[in-house]
Structures are given as C-alpha cells and as structure tokens.
Design an enzyme around this catalytic site. Structure first.
Site, mmCIF file in Angstrom:
data_model
loop_
_atom_site.group_PDB
_atom_site.id
_atom_site.type_symbol
_atom_site.label_atom_id
_atom_site.label_comp_id
_atom_site.label_asym_id
_atom_site.label_seq_id
_atom_site.Cartn_x
_atom_site.Cartn_y
_atom_site.Cartn_z
ATOM 1 N N ASP A 127 -10.624 3.371 5.019
ATOM 2 C CA ASP A 127 -11.043 1.965 5.017
ATOM 3 C C ASP A 127 -12.572 1.838 5.009
ATOM 4 O O ASP A 127 -13.101 0.758 4.756
ATOM 5 C CB ASP A 127 -10.534 1.257 6.284
ATOM 6 C CG ASP A 127 -9.234 0.504 6.061
ATOM 7 O OD1 ASP A 127 -9.062 -0.057 4.965
ATOM 8 O OD2 ASP A 127 -8.411 0.464 6.990
ATOM 9 N N LYS A 166 0.847 -1.206 0.000
ATOM 10 C CA LYS A 166 0.000 0.000 0.000
ATOM 11 C C LYS A 166 0.879 1.252 0.000
ATOM 12 O O LYS A 166 0.573 2.242 -0.667
ATOM 13 C CB LYS A 166 -0.933 -0.018 1.218
ATOM 14 C CG LYS A 166 -2.027 -1.090 1.136
ATOM 15 C CD LYS A 166 -2.779 -1.217 2.466
ATOM 16 C CE LYS A 166 -3.767 -2.369 2.461
ATOM 17 N NZ LYS A 166 -4.444 -2.566 3.764
ATOM 18 N N GLN A 186 -3.817 -1.098 10.110
ATOM 19 C CA GLN A 186 -3.889 -2.435 9.519
ATOM 20 C C GLN A 186 -4.455 -3.424 10.538
ATOM 21 O O GLN A 186 -4.018 -3.464 11.690
ATOM 22 C CB GLN A 186 -2.488 -2.870 9.034
ATOM 23 C CG GLN A 186 -2.470 -4.178 8.279
ATOM 24 C CD GLN A 186 -3.215 -4.141 6.940
ATOM 25 O OE1 GLN A 186 -3.323 -3.108 6.295
ATOM 26 N NE2 GLN A 186 -3.745 -5.274 6.526
HETATM 27 N N1 GUN Z 1 -6.839 -6.367 7.035
HETATM 28 C C1 GUN Z 1 -7.325 -7.117 6.016
HETATM 29 N N2 GUN Z 1 -7.937 -6.342 5.114
HETATM 30 C C2 GUN Z 1 -7.833 -5.057 5.558
HETATM 31 C C3 GUN Z 1 -8.271 -3.808 5.040
HETATM 32 O O1 GUN Z 1 -8.900 -3.700 3.991
HETATM 33 N N3 GUN Z 1 -7.959 -2.732 5.808
HETATM 34 C C4 GUN Z 1 -7.278 -2.824 6.985
HETATM 35 N N4 GUN Z 1 -7.039 -1.701 7.660
HETATM 36 N N5 GUN Z 1 -6.881 -3.978 7.486
HETATM 37 C C5 GUN Z 1 -7.144 -5.091 6.774
#
Ligand code: GUN
Length: 296
Positions: free
Chosen positions: A121, A54, A98
């Site tokens: 998110d 990311k 995350q």
């Molecule tokens: N863990 C797995 N998928 C995601 C996501 O889309 N965003 C975040 N912040 N954590 C994750």
C-alpha cells in the site's frame, strides 16, 4: 467539444495482462509465486467489496493470496500478531490491511507493524519518507494508478499545474509527492487544497489537471473547471438509489455530466481510477516478490 473519456478499465486490463506475463516468468525462471495477504476487520460492505475485487485480481494474475477476516471486536494486539506472522511468512510478499479500521485500533501502529518491504500500500512511514525524498520505494496504489493513467493517455505533466483536492494520507498527500518529483510522469507544479481553503474555485480554475479526492459526491461543478482541463475523479461514493437492485449507485466527487462538455479529458466513475488502484496493487506485489524495489 465533449471531453475525451479516459477508459481506466481498459488501461488497467492492459497492465494486468503485463503483470500476469511477468508473474508467469518469475515463476518459471525463479520459482517465485507472488503472494499477497489481505486482512479485513469488521463488516464494512465497501471494504468487503474492495477486498473481494483485489483477491480476484490476484487470482487472475496467477498470485497466491490469503484473506484473513477478523471480527470488529478483534484487539489491536491480535491484529499486530497476525501481521508479524505474515512478516515472517516467506510465501507472502505483500500485506494489505484494508482501511478504515475500527476506532479502538490505532491505524498508525498497524501500518508501522508491517515490514516496509511488504507494504504494497506504500503507507509505512519509511515508504512515505522515501517517496518524499524521491528514492525507490513501494508507492500508494491510487496515486500511482493516476500517474500511470496520465502517462498512458499521453497527458503531459511536465510544467503543468496540477490541483489536488483533498489531503488524505492515502491519496492527496502521496499524489502531490509523486507529481512534484523529477522524472517521467511528474515534474508538475502542484497545489493541494482542502476543507480549510475556503472558496476552492480560485485554485481549481487554474488547474491544467484537476484531481478530486475529497470524498464528496458531485462536489466539483463545471464552474470550478478550466476549459480543456484534465479532470481525474478519485471519489467512489455510495448514494441511495431506489431504482438500483443494491439500493445504491456509485458516484464520483465530480459532477460528471456537467463537467464532461468542459473538460479536455475526464475519468468516469466507475471505470476510471478504481480499476487502476487494483492494477497497481498487483504491480506492487509483483515488484515486492521479484525483489526489484530496494537495492540493499
Ligand atoms: N481503504 C481505501 N483505500 C485503501 C487502500 O488503497 N488501501 C487500503 N489498505 N485501504 C484502503
């Protein structure tokens, strides 16, 4: 006839190019550089890999980004304090914590601490609520990416039966809420099935579009798929592979090789939904920076 493989990587690259252009324009016309803060707690290798990818996406989009890595032992209070600082930081338009978090930290408290206008998110309860009632909001990246994949692949959703396997807050529930709305890339009839549903085939065989998001490697077999259906595989499972340099390989929730000849369209793993999640995160961050999501 073999299924048409949906190239998520290529579609994501196109979107990333569009985001880069819009980001450059935002910079030259308004002097705004989109900024995204990542918070990574602990040493989960999959989470580390996602945050790295990311962050690279941000760089390529011309964004400003910061990654704060915190030890597994960090207290909930310290994490909340860091979020509050990013909430007030004018360089930061998006905050991504995350998941998953260590067991001693309450995920819900953490998500609620994020300014909902910086919640790229789309997990904050305000954004969840706005999505449910069909109002503009930041939307979860993976479901949004799947909707975009369907749109850009010319797969009609209007009046079609979508069956979603999995009821997570990250994919299953928001996917359902996106697709039942009125509007482009939606207007679908949606069924959500999960671990309490018993034999899933009686539902999945009725799906025009089947979305597998329950995190079980190769769970969806050919016998569960209607001839010609579109199959979207959200799973990213690490399975041991002695022949691979890393010692593992990534497989989806769908038994890809077996389902391929039966499906009309199918997404591979890797190279399907995964790249779209990152593309939509960049798109959400751009929208948050441009201030185009919320009208007030
Ligand atoms: N863990 C797995 N998928 C995601 C996501 O889309 N965003 C975040 N912040 N954590 C994750």
């Amino acid at each position: 006839m073999a299924a048409k493989i949906i190239d998520g990587k290529a579609i994501a690259d196109t979107i990333r190019g569009e985001v880069r252009k819009a980001s450059d324009l935002l910079k030259s016309s308004k002097g705004i550089t989109p900024g995204l803060a990542f918070i990574l707690v602990g040493e989960n290798p999959a989470s580390q890999a996602y945050v790295r990818m990311k962050g690279k996406g941000c760089e390529e989009a011309g964004f400003f980004s910061i990654t704060d890595r915190l030890p597994e032992s960090v207290s909930e209070g310290e994490l909340l304090e860091l979020i509050r600082r990013f909430n007030l930081d004018p360089r930061i338009h998006g905050i991504l914590v995350q998941l998953p978090l260590p067991a001693h930290i309450r995920e819900e408290r953490v998500i609620r601490a994020i300014d909902f206008k910086k919640d790229v998110d789309g997990f904050h309860p305000i954004n969840v609520g706005l999505l449910v009632i069909g109002r503009p909001c930041l939307k979860p990246c993976t479901p949004l990416g799947i909707q975009e994949l369907l749109l850009r692949s010319g797969i009609e959703t209007l009046g079609r039966h979508v069956v979603v396997i999995g009821r997570s807050n990250i994919v299953g529930k928001p996917m359902t809420n996106l697709l039942v709305q009125k509007g482009k890339g939606a207007n679908a009839v949606v069924t959500v099935v999960h671990s309490a549903a018993g034999d899933l085939s009686r539902f999945t065989l009725q799906a025009d579009i089947l979305i597998a998001a329950m995190g079980k490697p190769h769970f969806v077999k050919a016998a569960m798929v209607k001839e010609g259906a579109t199959v979207i595989d959200v799973g990213i499972n690490r399975v041991a592979d002695a022949g691979a340099k890393s010692g593992y390989r990534l497989v989806g929730d769908v038994d890809y090789e077996a389902v391929l000849p039966k499906a009309g369209h199918i997404t591979p793993v890797p190279g399907g939904v995964g790249p779209m999640t990152i593309a939509m995160l960049l798109s959400n961050t751009l929208s948050a920076a441009a201030g185009t999501v919320y009208s007030d």
